[in-house]
Write a protein that holds these residues in place. Structure first.
Motif, PDB file in Angstrom:
ATOM      1  N   SER A 441       0.701  -1.295  -0.072  1.00  0.00           N
ATOM      2  CA  SER A 441       0.134  -0.017  -0.033  1.00  0.00           C
ATOM      3  C   SER A 441       0.918   1.225  -0.120  1.00  0.00           C
ATOM      4  O   SER A 441       2.175   1.293   0.277  1.00  0.00           O
ATOM      5  N   GLY A 442       0.123   2.402  -0.157  1.00  0.00           N
ATOM      6  CA  GLY A 442       1.079   3.726  -0.155  1.00  0.00           C
ATOM      7  C   GLY A 442       1.027   4.222  -1.479  1.00  0.00           C
ATOM      8  O   GLY A 442       0.738   3.696  -2.391  1.00  0.00           O
ATOM      9  N   ASN A 443       1.416   5.677  -1.357  1.00  0.00           N
ATOM     10  CA  ASN A 443       1.571   6.464  -2.784  1.00  0.00           C
ATOM     11  C   ASN A 443       2.464   7.425  -2.571  1.00  0.00           C
ATOM     12  O   ASN A 443       2.726   8.005  -1.275  1.00  0.00           O
ATOM     13  N   PRO A 444       2.964   8.233  -3.486  1.00  0.00           N
ATOM     14  CA  PRO A 444       3.787   9.442  -3.366  1.00  0.00           C
ATOM     15  C   PRO A 444       3.322  10.408  -2.489  1.00  0.00           C
ATOM     16  O   PRO A 444       4.219  11.296  -2.018  1.00  0.00           O
ATOM     17  N   GLY A 445       2.109  10.715  -2.479  1.00  0.00           N
ATOM     18  CA  GLY A 445       1.616  11.832  -1.675  1.00  0.00           C
ATOM     19  C   GLY A 445       2.021  11.580  -0.031  1.00  0.00           C
ATOM     20  O   GLY A 445       1.859  12.682   0.630  1.00  0.00           O
ATOM     21  N   MET A 446       2.314  10.676   0.409  1.00  0.00           N
ATOM     22  CA  MET A 446       2.921  10.361   1.742  1.00  0.00           C
ATOM     23  C   MET A 446       4.280  10.808   2.245  1.00  0.00           C
ATOM     24  O   MET A 446       4.654  10.753   3.060  1.00  0.00           O
ATOM     25  N   ALA A 447       5.005  11.293   1.016  1.00  0.00           N
ATOM     26  CA  ALA A 447       6.332  11.891   0.989  1.00  0.00           C
ATOM     27  C   ALA A 447       6.012  13.232   1.547  1.00  0.00           C
ATOM     28  O   ALA A 447       6.241  14.201   0.855  1.00  0.00           O
ATOM     29  N   THR A 448       5.635  13.339   2.872  1.00  0.00           N
ATOM     30  CA  THR A 448       5.400  14.812   3.575  1.00  0.00           C
ATOM     31  C   THR A 448       5.780  14.493   4.960  1.00  0.00           C
ATOM     32  O   THR A 448       5.744  13.602   5.655  1.00  0.00           O
ATOM     33  N   ALA A 449       6.131  15.836   5.349  1.00  0.00           N
ATOM     34  CA  ALA A 449       6.528  15.980   6.838  1.00  0.00           C
ATOM     35  C   ALA A 449       5.867  15.120   7.887  1.00  0.00           C
ATOM     36  O   ALA A 449       4.485  15.573   7.709  1.00  0.00           O
ATOM     37  N   ALA A 488      -5.332  10.042  -0.471  1.00  0.00           N
ATOM     38  CA  ALA A 488      -4.909  10.805  -1.841  1.00  0.00           C
ATOM     39  C   ALA A 488      -6.040  10.881  -2.717  1.00  0.00           C
ATOM     40  O   ALA A 488      -6.340  11.524  -3.602  1.00  0.00           O
ATOM     41  N   GLN A 489      -7.094   9.872  -2.302  1.00  0.00           N
ATOM     42  CA  GLN A 489      -8.099   9.790  -3.060  1.00  0.00           C
ATOM     43  C   GLN A 489      -9.089  11.115  -2.691  1.00  0.00           C
ATOM     44  O   GLN A 489      -9.738  11.768  -3.801  1.00  0.00           O
ATOM     45  N   LYS A 490      -9.205  11.682  -1.454  1.00  0.00           N
ATOM     46  CA  LYS A 490      -9.990  12.593  -1.265  1.00  0.00           C
ATOM     47  C   LYS A 490      -9.019  13.925  -1.543  1.00  0.00           C
ATOM     48  O   LYS A 490      -9.625  15.079  -1.935  1.00  0.00           O
ATOM     49  N   MET A 493      -2.599  13.643  -4.422  1.00  0.00           N
ATOM     50  CA  MET A 493      -1.172  13.285  -3.685  1.00  0.00           C
ATOM     51  C   MET A 493      -0.563  14.586  -3.336  1.00  0.00           C
ATOM     52  O   MET A 493      -0.021  14.717  -2.531  1.00  0.00           O
ATOM     53  N   ILE A 494      -0.689  15.702  -4.304  1.00  0.00           N
ATOM     54  CA  ILE A 494       0.088  16.784  -3.997  1.00  0.00           C
ATOM     55  C   ILE A 494      -0.509  17.619  -2.759  1.00  0.00           C
ATOM     56  O   ILE A 494       0.493  18.055  -2.132  1.00  0.00           O
ATOM     57  N   ASN A 495      -1.638  17.705  -2.527  1.00  0.00           N
ATOM     58  CA  ASN A 495      -2.261  18.585  -1.439  1.00  0.00           C
ATOM     59  C   ASN A 495      -2.087  17.607  -0.049  1.00  0.00           C
ATOM     60  O   ASN A 495      -2.661  18.214   0.963  1.00  0.00           O
ATOM     61  N   MET A 496      -1.794  16.716  -0.079  1.00  0.00           N
ATOM     62  CA  MET A 496      -1.844  15.782   1.140  1.00  0.00           C
ATOM     63  C   MET A 496      -0.808  16.165   2.314  1.00  0.00           C
ATOM     64  O   MET A 496       0.412  16.627   1.814  1.00  0.00           O
ATOM     65  N   ILE A 497      -1.339  16.319   3.692  1.00  0.00           N
ATOM     66  CA  ILE A 497      -0.558  16.348   4.779  1.00  0.00           C
ATOM     67  C   ILE A 497      -0.511  15.228   5.599  1.00  0.00           C
ATOM     68  O   ILE A 497      -1.571  14.260   5.440  1.00  0.00           O
ATOM     69  N   VAL A 502      -3.740  10.547   8.999  1.00  0.00           N
ATOM     70  CA  VAL A 502      -4.305  10.367  10.517  1.00  0.00           C
ATOM     71  C   VAL A 502      -5.854  10.064  10.436  1.00  0.00           C
ATOM     72  O   VAL A 502      -6.600   9.158  10.826  1.00  0.00           O
ATOM     73  N   GLU A 503      -6.531  11.014   9.534  1.00  0.00           N
ATOM     74  CA  GLU A 503      -8.178  11.142   9.753  1.00  0.00           C
ATOM     75  C   GLU A 503      -8.547   9.936   8.584  1.00  0.00           C
ATOM     76  O   GLU A 503      -9.713   9.866   8.710  1.00  0.00           O
ATOM     77  N   ASN A 504      -7.587   9.167   8.062  1.00  0.00           N
ATOM     78  CA  ASN A 504      -7.901   8.174   7.323  1.00  0.00           C
ATOM     79  C   ASN A 504      -7.831   6.833   7.528  1.00  0.00           C
ATOM     80  O   ASN A 504      -7.759   5.984   6.691  1.00  0.00           O
ATOM     81  N   ILE A 505      -7.119   6.651   8.988  1.00  0.00           N
ATOM     82  CA  ILE A 505      -7.044   5.487   9.522  1.00  0.00           C
ATOM     83  C   ILE A 505      -8.294   4.768   9.631  1.00  0.00           C
ATOM     84  O   ILE A 505      -9.178   5.173  10.451  1.00  0.00           O
ATOM     85  N   ARG A 506      -8.618   3.600   9.271  1.00  0.00           N
ATOM     86  CA  ARG A 506      -9.590   2.597   9.416  1.00  0.00           C
ATOM     87  C   ARG A 506      -8.976   1.216   9.266  1.00  0.00           C
ATOM     88  O   ARG A 506      -8.876   0.848   8.534  1.00  0.00           O
ATOM     89  N   PHE A 507      -9.192   0.468  10.625  1.00  0.00           N
ATOM     90  CA  PHE A 507      -9.062  -0.546  10.691  1.00  0.00           C
ATOM     91  C   PHE A 507     -10.212  -1.845  10.351  1.00  0.00           C
ATOM     92  O   PHE A 507     -11.296  -1.139  10.688  1.00  0.00           O
TER      93      PHE A 507
END
Length: 507
Positions: A441-449, A488-490, A493-497, A502-507
C-alpha cells in the motif's frame, strides 16, 4: 505472496506441466490469455495501433500469442520479430505459425533500422522476459533505445527487456522503460527496488495457474504482503472488551519547536485502537497536547518550562506494570543527555520485556558518538522505522545499489535481532529471521513531513494491543499506506499532509 527466484519460477513451470498436467504450449496460451484479460480492461479503446515486439524465446512466444488474441478481439495489431539469433524456442515457432495464418509479421534484423512511432501507439515489449542473464547488445540494444525514445506507452510482458529479475544490472545497461509491467503469477524482486522504478513502471500480477503445491513448498526469504493476507491479521473486538483490554501505551516524543511530531504520532496511536495513551514530553508541550488531543494523558518531564529536550532518568519503577508498549522518537531532537535517557529506557524495556518501536531521533541519537557503542541496548524484537538516510547513519555505511542495501538491512536485523521497517515505496520490513516483507500500500503523496510520525503511533498502538512485533510491523505499515491511499483519493497526492493520513486510518 512469495517472491521466488528466477530458477524457482522455471522449476514451477516444469512442475506445473508435469503434475497438472498441461503441455508447455498450453501453459503459454493460458499466460497470454491472462495478459490479454488485463489488457482489455485497461485499454478498452480499439482505435490505436498496438505494436508488439517479440524476441525469439518463450517471452517472444507469449507476445505472438497475445498478438493473435488481440487481433481476434478487433485490435489494430502490428507485429515485429527481433531476429537477434538463428535459434528459436519451440513455443515461439508454434505461435509464429499460428499467427502468420492471420497476420503478416515483420522481421527486424538490421542494426541500422529506424523505427517510426506515433505518440498514440501502444507498444508491447515481449523481446526478453525474466530469463535474461546478460546485458543487451547489438540489435536488441538498438531497438530498445528507439522504443525508449518514443512517446508511446510501453507495456512489458512479464519483465521489462534488459532488466534482471533478481540480480543487479550494470549501471550502463540498456533497459526498456515501461509504463506498465504485467508479471506472471508472482512478483519479481526487481519490482520492489527503487532503482528499477523507471524501468518497471506500474506493475501488476496476473494468475497463470502455476501449481500451488510447488509454490507453497518453495523456500524464500522475500515476501510481498497482499491486502487479503495482511487484513487477516486484524483481531476482532469482543463485545465485553474495555479500554484495559487494548493496552496502555507510552509515547516519548517532542521537543521545543517539534511538538507537532508528538501530536501526529499520538493522534495516530489513538486512531489505531489503543486503550489508553500517555505522552511523555517537555513541560512546554503539556498545553499543546491537552488542547489538541484531550484523549491522551500527559507525563510531564522534569525541568523548567523552557527546557528544549527530555532528559528523564527512566527507572523500572516508572514503567513496571504501567505500559504494554513504548514508542520513542518523533520530534525528540539529538542531544547527549537525551541519548542517555533513551539508553536507560531501552534497558528498562529489556528487563521488563516491554515491546518498543523506535523512530526518527531515537535512532539518530544512536547514530552519533558513543551511541554507536551502545546500539546493542535496543531490546531484541524492537521495531525500528528509519528512512534510508537514517538507516545509513545508524549502520555508518552506504550502499552502491538497492541489492546491497537489502543485504545490509538483512545483516543488521539478524545481528541485532530487531525488526527494521525501511520506509519508502514498497517499504521493506526486515525480520530477525532474515526474511523480508515488502508492503503493497501507499503512494507518493505520503512523502510529506510527519508521515513517519504517524506510522510510529500506529505501530505503537498495535504493540499495546498485544500484536506480536512482526505482525505489528507488517500490519502497521500496510494500514499506514492504506490510510495514505484513502487520503490521496480525497485530497490528491500533491495536497496531502500527514494529518490527512491520521484522519483516514480505518482498521
Amino acid at each position: 505472496m512469495k517472491i521466488l527466484s528466477l530458477n524457482q519460477i522455471r522449476e514451477a513451470d516444469v512442475y506445473t506441466t508435469k503434475y497438472e498436467p498441461i503441455a508447455s504450449i498450453d501453459l503459454m496460451e493460458r499466460a497470454s490469455k491472462a495478459f490479454v484479460d488485463w489488457f482489455c480492461v485497461k485499454f478498452k479503446e480499439r482505435k490505436q495501433t498496438i505494436k508488439i515486439f517479440c524476441g525469439l524465446g518463450d517471452n517472444g512466444g507469449d507476445g505472438l500469442a497475445i498478438a493473435r488474441m488481440l487481433h481476434n478481439l478487433g485490435y489494430d495489431i502490428a507485429v515485429f520479430v527481433v531476429k537477434y539469433s538463428e535459434k528459436f524456442s519451440e513455443n515461439f515457432v508454434i505461435n509464429l505459425e499460428r499467427l502468420e495464418k492471420q497476420l503478416d509479421v515483420e522481421v527486424l534484423d538490421n542494426e541500422k533500422l529506424i523505427l517510426e512511432f506515433n505518440k498514440n501507439d501502444l507498444i508491447l515489449d515481449a523481446i526478453f522476459g525474466s530469463g535474461l542473464s546478460r546485458s543487451l547488445e547489438g540489435l536488441t540494444k538498438t531497438i530498445v533505445e528507439q522504443l525508449n525514445r518514443s512517446e508511446a506507452q510501453i507495456i512489458s510482458v512479464d519483465m521489462p527487456t534488459g532488466l534482471m529479475a533478481d540480480k543487479r544490472n550494470n549501471i550502463s545497461d540498456t533497459i526498456i522503460k515501461s509504463t506498465h509491467t504485467i508479471g506472471f503469477q508472482l512478483p519479481k524482486l526487481a519490482f520492489m527496488l527503487p532503482q528499477n522504478a523507471e524501468f518497471v513502471g506500474d506493475w501488476h500480477i496476473v494468475d497463470i495457474g502455476l501449481h500451488q503445491e510447488f509454490i507453497q513448498k518453495s523456500e524464500t526469504r522475500y515476501f510481498y504482503s497482499t491486502p487479503n493476507e495482511v487484513e487477516r491479521l486484524i483481531k476482532p473486538r469482543k463485545k465485553f472488551s474495555h479500554k484495559g483490554t487494548f493496552g496502555h501505551a507510552l509515547l516519548v516524543a517532542g521537543s521545543y519547536g517539534m511538538m507537532g511530531a508528538a501530536v501526529l504520532s499520538a493522534r495516530a496511536c489513538m486512531r489505531s485502537g489503543v486503550g489508553k495513551l500517555t505522552v511523555h514530553s517537555i513541560p512546554a508541550g503539556l498545553q499543546i497536547m491537552q488542547m489538541l488531543l484531550p484523549e491522551a494523558m500527559y507525563w510531564e518531564a522534569l525541568g523548567g518550562k523552557t527546557d528544549s529536550f527530555i532528559s528523564t532518568q527512566f527507572t523500572t519503577k516508572d514503567i513496571s506494570g504501567q505500559y504494554q508498549a513504548i514508542g520513542i522518537g518523533p520530534g525528540l531532537g539529538v542531544h547527549g543527555k537525551l541519548r542517555e535517557s533513551i539508553e536507560q529506557l531501552c534497558e528498562v524495556c529489556t528487563k521488563l520485556n516491554i515491546p518498543m518501536v523506535l523512530d526518527a531521533d531515537a535512532l539518530n541519537n544512536f547514530s552519533i558518538g558513543k551511541g554507536r557503542d551502545t546500539i546493542k541496548k535496543i531490546p531484541q524484537n524492537s521495531i525500528l522505522t528509519p528512512h534510508p538516510k537514517e538507516f545509513q547513519k545508524l549502520i555508518n555505511k552506504t550502499w552502491t545499489d538497492d541489492y546491497q542495501k537489502l543485504e545490509l538491512l538483512m545483516q543488521f536485523a539478524v545481528n541485532q535481532q530487531v525488526i527494521v521497517c525501511l520506509k519508502g515505496a514498497n517499504t521493506a520490513i526486515a525480520l530477525p529471521d532474515g526474511t523480508f516483507h515488502f508492503n503493497a500500500s501507499g503512494n507518493p503523496g505520503m512523502a510529506t513531513a510527519g508521515s513517519g510520525d504517524v506510522l510510529t503511533g500506529m505501530i505503537l498502538a498495535l504493540l499495546a494491543q498485544g500484536y506480536i512485533p512482526a505482525e505489528a510491523a507488517i500490519l502497521g505499515v500496510y494500514q499506514h499506506g492504506l490510510a495514505g491511499d484513502r487520503a490521496a483519493q480525497k485530497r490528491g497526492m500533491i495536497n496531502m499532509i500527514a494529518s490527512d493520513i491520521v484522519e483516514n486510518i480505518r482498521f
